[in-house]
Design a protein around this motif. Structure first.
Motif: not given
Length: 297
Positions: A228, A232-233, A235-236, A239-240, A287, A289, A293
């Motif tokens: 990514v 993107q990294f 943002k992910t 979000a996590v 993936e 995310e 997680e």
């Protein structure tokens, strides 16, 4: 099996050793007493390879040792330490393998995706042959060349080009977490540079896969199949963590802090593990995310 490991107290080595038990494991370490604290007493610890005339009796050599590449500014002296900590030990291992009457069946030797240098958004697999000539490439090119000299009809050699290893137990992610947890994280520089990452469990299980599958030899990218961008990294990860992630780290600020070493963060590679997948390895965490997680950050 009898397995010899260099760099056994590092992030990868210290987590790999429990997965390799109950094999007979010997670790080369500069600090035996510290290694006992990290690794326990049920392995053999030695401070130098100088007592060996050969590596007869060892089945697998795993060469992971090296001065941390991003912990200090890249002065000329620090570059030499980074180089010699990898090159000299690899040369010694190869000489001992060649001096063996019954040489080890396998040498796994570390490298990094920094071998490819700055590559924008080109998709890179192990066949890519246009690396950008910079310090990280020069470091890895020589390191890999030395390791390949161990290859023979008796010894297969696997070179592991590793991306950013994701784990709660250390490494780059742990250093990144504090600002993100306070909602102060964000992309570095433009954020468009690619980050090629791998979950620690895939890193470890991938190494074990190379040991167990004797058809495996040559160069392997140890990265997840879905790299990514840094944006993107960020943002992910935000979000996590349920935190905003929009405050960028400007390039000039990163260069003031890190000097030339900032290139590793501001320039990227979009690397995929083509050969590992072709040889049959199934990723647990393809993936980002899901990988983040499951770390329960």
């Amino acid at each position: 099996m009898r397995i010899l490991i260099t760099g056994g107290t590092g992030l990868i080595g210290s987590n790999l050793i429990p997965k390799l038990k109950p094999n007979d494991i010997t670790v080369v370490t500069r600090n035996v007493s510290q290694a006992e604290l990290v690794l326990g007493h049920k392995i053999t610890l030695i401070s130098s390879l100088d007592d060996f005339d050969n590596l007869d009796g060892f089945h697998v050599i795993i060469n992971l040792a090296g001065e941390p590449i991003i912990s200090k500014r890249w002065t000329d002296d620090q570059k030499k330490r980074i180089e010699q900590s990898r090159w000299e030990l690899t040369e010694k291992l190869v000489a001992l393998i060649k001096a063996s009457n019954q040489p080890p069946a396998l040498l796994i030797s570390g490298s990094a995706i920094g071998y490819y240098g700055h590559q924008d958004d080109n998709i890179i697999d192990e066949t890519f042959d246009s690396p950008h000539d910079e310090f990280s490439h020069q470091l890895c090119e020589r390191w890999e060349f030395l390791a390949k000299q161990a290859e023979s009809a008796h010894t297969r050699v696997c070179i592991v080009r590793t991306g950013v290893v994701l784990t709660r137990r250390g490494g780059a992610l742990v250093k990144m977490l504090p600002p993100f947890k306070f909602g102060l994280g964000g992309p570095m520089g433009s954020g468009q540079q690619y980050m090629s990452w791998i979950h620690l469990e895939d890193m470890l299980d991938g190494l074990i896969y190379l040991i167990e599958h004797t058809q495996c030899k040559g160069i392997y990218n140890f990265t997840a199949p879905n790299p990514v961008t840094n944006e993107q990294f960020s943002k992910t990860l935000g979000a996590v963590l349920h935190r905003p992630a929009f405050l960028p780290m400007p390039s000039f600020a990163l260069r003031l802090i890190m000097g030339e070493a900032a290139d590793l963060l501001l320039n990227g590679q979009r690397v995929i593990p083509k050969r590992l997948q072709e040889d049959g390895y199934q990723f647990h965490y393809p993936e980002l995310e899901h990988a983040l997680e499951c770390l329960r950050l």
